[in-house]
Design a protein around this motif. Structure first.
Motif, PDB file in Angstrom:
ATOM      1  N   LEU A   3       0.827  -1.203   0.000  1.00 23.15           N
ATOM      2  CA  LEU A   3       0.000   0.000   0.000  1.00 23.15           C
ATOM      3  C   LEU A   3       0.860   1.252   0.000  1.00 23.15           C
ATOM      4  O   LEU A   3       1.908   1.312   0.639  1.00 23.15           O
ATOM      5  N   LYS A   4       0.415   2.238  -0.723  1.00 22.51           N
ATOM      6  CA  LYS A   4       1.038   3.557  -0.743  1.00 22.51           C
ATOM      7  C   LYS A   4       0.121   4.548  -0.038  1.00 22.51           C
ATOM      8  O   LYS A   4      -1.109   4.427  -0.101  1.00 22.51           O
ATOM      9  N   LYS A   5       0.718   5.530   0.604  1.00 22.23           N
ATOM     10  CA  LYS A   5      -0.054   6.562   1.265  1.00 22.23           C
ATOM     11  C   LYS A   5      -0.181   7.760   0.332  1.00 22.23           C
ATOM     12  O   LYS A   5       0.837   8.312  -0.121  1.00 22.23           O
ATOM     13  N   CYS A   6      -1.417   8.135   0.030  1.00 22.74           N
ATOM     14  CA  CYS A   6      -1.673   9.261  -0.864  1.00 22.74           C
ATOM     15  C   CYS A   6      -2.197  10.430  -0.046  1.00 22.74           C
ATOM     16  O   CYS A   6      -3.246  10.326   0.600  1.00 22.74           O
ATOM     17  N   PHE A   7      -1.456  11.532  -0.053  1.00 18.80           N
ATOM     18  CA  PHE A   7      -1.821  12.716   0.727  1.00 18.80           C
ATOM     19  C   PHE A   7      -2.601  13.708  -0.131  1.00 18.80           C
ATOM     20  O   PHE A   7      -2.283  13.919  -1.312  1.00 18.80           O
ATOM     21  N   ILE A   8      -3.609  14.313   0.477  1.00 15.11           N
ATOM     22  CA  ILE A   8      -4.409  15.342  -0.196  1.00 15.11           C
ATOM     23  C   ILE A   8      -4.418  16.579   0.692  1.00 15.11           C
ATOM     24  O   ILE A   8      -4.767  16.498   1.875  1.00 15.11           O
ATOM     25  N   ILE A   9      -4.013  17.701   0.142  1.00 13.70           N
ATOM     26  CA  ILE A   9      -4.048  18.983   0.864  1.00 13.70           C
ATOM     27  C   ILE A   9      -4.981  19.912   0.105  1.00 13.70           C
ATOM     28  O   ILE A   9      -4.936  19.984  -1.127  1.00 13.70           O
ATOM     29  N   HIS A  10      -5.824  20.621   0.840  1.00 14.60           N
ATOM     30  CA  HIS A  10      -6.753  21.547   0.188  1.00 14.60           C
ATOM     31  C   HIS A  10      -7.189  22.615   1.188  1.00 14.60           C
ATOM     32  O   HIS A  10      -6.881  22.540   2.390  1.00 14.60           O
ATOM     33  N   ALA A  11      -7.895  23.594   0.691  1.00 15.27           N
ATOM     34  CA  ALA A  11      -8.405  24.675   1.525  1.00 15.27           C
ATOM     35  C   ALA A  11      -9.799  25.047   1.050  1.00 15.27           C
ATOM     36  O   ALA A  11     -10.142  24.869  -0.122  1.00 15.27           O
ATOM     37  N   GLY A  12     -10.608  25.558   1.976  1.00 16.19           N
ATOM     38  CA  GLY A  12     -11.974  25.921   1.608  1.00 16.19           C
ATOM     39  C   GLY A  12     -12.592  26.886   2.602  1.00 16.19           C
ATOM     40  O   GLY A  12     -12.033  27.151   3.671  1.00 16.19           O
ATOM     41  N   ASP A  65     -14.036  19.449  16.078  1.00 16.40           N
ATOM     42  CA  ASP A  65     -15.401  19.951  15.891  1.00 16.40           C
ATOM     43  C   ASP A  65     -15.446  21.411  15.482  1.00 16.40           C
ATOM     44  O   ASP A  65     -16.507  21.920  15.103  1.00 16.40           O
ATOM     45  N   LEU A  66     -14.305  22.109  15.545  1.00 16.53           N
ATOM     46  CA  LEU A  66     -14.264  23.521  15.148  1.00 16.53           C
ATOM     47  C   LEU A  66     -13.679  23.708  13.748  1.00 16.53           C
ATOM     48  O   LEU A  66     -13.483  24.846  13.309  1.00 16.53           O
ATOM     49  N   ASN A  67     -13.408  22.613  13.060  1.00 16.63           N
ATOM     50  CA  ASN A  67     -12.787  22.693  11.738  1.00 16.63           C
ATOM     51  C   ASN A  67     -13.697  22.042  10.698  1.00 16.63           C
ATOM     52  O   ASN A  67     -13.758  20.814  10.608  1.00 16.63           O
ATOM     53  N   PRO A  68     -14.407  22.827   9.890  1.00 18.15           N
ATOM     54  CA  PRO A  68     -15.348  22.244   8.931  1.00 18.15           C
ATOM     55  C   PRO A  68     -14.692  21.361   7.881  1.00 18.15           C
ATOM     56  O   PRO A  68     -15.320  20.441   7.368  1.00 18.15           O
ATOM     57  N   ILE A  69     -13.418  21.601   7.557  1.00 16.89           N
ATOM     58  CA  ILE A  69     -12.795  20.795   6.513  1.00 16.89           C
ATOM     59  C   ILE A  69     -12.605  19.346   6.968  1.00 16.89           C
ATOM     60  O   ILE A  69     -12.543  18.430   6.145  1.00 16.89           O
ATOM     61  N   GLU A  70     -12.542  19.124   8.284  1.00 19.31           N
ATOM     62  CA  GLU A  70     -12.484  17.749   8.783  1.00 19.31           C
ATOM     63  C   GLU A  70     -13.760  16.998   8.422  1.00 19.31           C
ATOM     64  O   GLU A  70     -13.726  15.820   8.059  1.00 19.31           O
ATOM     65  N   ARG A  71     -14.889  17.666   8.524  1.00 21.80           N
ATOM     66  CA  ARG A  71     -16.171  17.054   8.142  1.00 21.80           C
ATOM     67  C   ARG A  71     -16.271  16.906   6.622  1.00 21.80           C
ATOM     68  O   ARG A  71     -16.877  15.955   6.113  1.00 21.80           O
ATOM     69  N   ILE A  72     -15.700  17.860   5.902  1.00 20.50           N
ATOM     70  CA  ILE A  72     -15.724  17.797   4.441  1.00 20.50           C
ATOM     71  C   ILE A  72     -14.934  16.588   3.945  1.00 20.50           C
ATOM     72  O   ILE A  72     -15.321  15.934   2.967  1.00 20.50           O
ATOM     73  N   TRP A  73     -13.820  16.273   4.618  1.00 21.59           N
ATOM     74  CA  TRP A  73     -13.044  15.097   4.207  1.00 21.59           C
ATOM     75  C   TRP A  73     -13.881  13.821   4.314  1.00 21.59           C
ATOM     76  O   TRP A  73     -13.721  12.899   3.496  1.00 21.59           O
ATOM     77  N   VAL A  74     -14.748  13.747   5.309  1.00 19.19           N
ATOM     78  CA  VAL A  74     -15.638  12.585   5.445  1.00 19.19           C
ATOM     79  C   VAL A  74     -16.552  12.484   4.223  1.00 19.19           C
ATOM     80  O   VAL A  74     -16.766  11.396   3.673  1.00 19.19           O
ATOM     81  N   ILE A  75     -17.072  13.628   3.781  1.00 21.70           N
ATOM     82  CA  ILE A  75     -17.941  13.659   2.600  1.00 21.70           C
ATOM     83  C   ILE A  75     -17.159  13.250   1.349  1.00 21.70           C
ATOM     84  O   ILE A  75     -17.640  12.478   0.512  1.00 21.70           O
ATOM     85  N   VAL A  76     -15.924  13.764   1.221  1.00 21.31           N
ATOM     86  CA  VAL A  76     -15.088  13.440   0.061  1.00 21.31           C
ATOM     87  C   VAL A  76     -14.825  11.940  -0.011  1.00 21.31           C
ATOM     88  O   VAL A  76     -14.946  11.309  -1.075  1.00 21.31           O
ATOM     89  N   LYS A  77     -14.474  11.338   1.112  1.00 18.43           N
ATOM     90  CA  LYS A  77     -14.160   9.906   1.117  1.00 18.43           C
ATOM     91  C   LYS A  77     -15.408   9.066   0.854  1.00 18.43           C
ATOM     92  O   LYS A  77     -15.319   8.003   0.216  1.00 18.43           O
TER      93      LYS A  77
END
Length: 449
Positions: free
Chosen positions: A208-217, A340-352
């Motif tokens: 397995l390889k680890k694939c990193f994704i960085i983004h902002a919103g 819980d104070l970072n919306p992008i953490e919740r967005i990552w759940v949606i992305v996955k």
């Protein structure tokens, strides 16, 4: 299967099981009470001290080994717990645990592991073992059990984290108060997924390889052009890679005057002007103290200088903060453990979740394509929904930790905490002994935030 084990070394755990069997038969002999042969699994469980299900599983493995004329093998780590129905601890569960703890304190009840597990199961249908919950509370949410009077224990956060959170909320609140002139708040985050290096080959273990994704919103959705995807053999994103991303990808796509919200990940915390340590030469330590205006005596030893530096450390400066500040942006750091104070953490759940629906056969060759499809399918409305959840959470924190500070201070004083930290020794008896305290009602006024 051969029964000739002469010369074979029996390990300690196996010897312990054999001894239990001997004790069981001796007890049977003394009492002259024998279970019928039809209860062989039960007798084996009683004799060995293992569970009935484990005995049944070993029996099946033994019969299979006999047919194939092989030995019973120890299960590999990858196969252990394969039938475990407990969900992995993800951001949704972490946020729910924190929400349950806060809601119990809101009605002046002490959170216990029993209450938390029950509420989490009722609200999101997730079963947590007591051990998993305690480990999560300590390592992923930053809570600790503190001994109180009357044989009770309170689940508390450190004062440093609470102070950090109030400072963060005040910064966000001050920006929101500017209304039409407020700066755009950009939430910066990263995640990863594991993918096989090649298509699955039957009977062969995939690398397995680890694939990193960085983004902002922000409330306007993902920031266009700010995505960054790469694979690595590292377990974490290197600080140098992150700085290059901010310099070459993020900053060119940022509008003017932004507040950049980041968490406390190690890749964000590359320090400038690190304080010297005992491995540095005495001359270099002296030079560092002179450059940072820290007085010292010439006759001091190196150890004395190090101790003096530790007592007079200048404020930390981070390369990431300096880089963004030079380009007209402000960095605000989230308090530790506050997913819980970072919306992008919740967005990552949606992305996955979208990624899983797009493809069930990801590999190193197609993963970037499918990841970008999943990211591009996240709508502005989904971002606003997650941001609204975060804003509601911010208001609740502000109400609890600022507006109702005196009330909660009085509540904790009645507990009689003595500051003795105990992470893992809470037991069921302490759950039962924790008494509920009458709730002092106070209305919620959103205009106060």
């Amino acid at each position: 299967m051969s029964s000739n084990n002469r010369g074979k070394v029996i390990r300690g755990d196996a010897r312990a099981v054999v001894y239990k069997v001997i004790q069981y038969f001796e007890e049977e002999k003394k009492s002259k009470k024998y279970l019928p042969k039809s209860h062989s699994n039960l007798r084996a469980a009683l004799a060995t001290g293992l569970s009935h299900s484990t005995i049944s599983k070993i029996r099946k493995e033994g019969k299979l080994a006999e047919r194939s004329q092989t030995e019973i093998k120890t299960p590999s780590k990858g196969n252990r717990g394969r039938n475990n129905t407990r969900a992995p601890i993800d951001i949704v569960i972490l946020c729910k645990i924190r929400e349950v703890i806060a809601s119990l304190y809101d009605i002046h009840q002490l959170p216990t592991t029993a209450k938390i597990r029950e509420r989490v199961y009722q609200e999101i249908n997730v079963k947590l073992s007591q051990t998993t919950l305690r480990r999560t509370l300590k390592h992923k949410l930053g809570f600790r059990f503190v001994q109180c009077s009357q044989n009770r224990k309170a689940l508390l956060e450190s004062d440093n984290i609470k102070a950090w959170r109030v400072k963060y909320l005040r910064q966000i609140k001050n920006n929101d108060a500017l209304k039409g002139n407020k700066w755009l708040v950009i939430y910066l985050g990263e995640t990863f997924i594991h993918v096989p290096c090649q298509k699955r080959i039957k009977g062969k273990k995939n690398i397995l390889k680890k694939c990193f994704i960085i983004h902002a919103g922000s409330e306007e959705g993902f920031l266009k052009g700010a995505e960054y995807f790469y694979t690595s053999d590292r377990q974490e994103i290197a600080s140098s890679d992150y700085l290059n991303y901010v310099k070459d990808v993020l900053i060119p796509n940022l509008p003017e005057n932004c507040i950049i919200v980041i968490d406390n990940s190690s890749c964000h915390n590359f320090e400038l002007n690190n304080a010297p340590t005992s491995v540095d030469s005495k001359d270099s330590i002296k030079k560092w103290m002179v450059d940072n205006y820290i007085p010292f005596e010439e006759e001091w030893t190196k150890v004395e200088m190090i101790l003096h530096i530790q007592k007079n450390l200048p404020k930390k400066t981070y390369a990431l903060d300096e880089l963004l500040s030079k380009n007209g942006h402000e960095v605000i750091r989230l308090p530790p453990y506050n997913y819980d104070l970072n919306p992008i953490e919740r967005i990552w759940v949606i992305v996955k979740d979208k990624l899983n629906k797009l493809s069930t056969d990801l590999d190193i060759n197609n993963v970037e394509e499918f990841v970008m499809k999943a990211i591009n399918s996240v709508t502005v409305q989904e971002w606003k929904e997650q941001l609204n959840i975060v804003k509601t959470t911010e208001k609740k924190y502000w109400l609890r930790e600022v507006l109702r500070e005196d009330e909660f201070e009085q509540f904790f004083m009645t507990l009689g905490t003595n500051g003795d930290v105990d992470f893992l020794s809470e037991n069921s008896s302490s759950d039962e002994s924790m008494q509920e305290i009458e709730y002092l009602d106070e209305s919620f006024d959103e205009s106060c935030f």
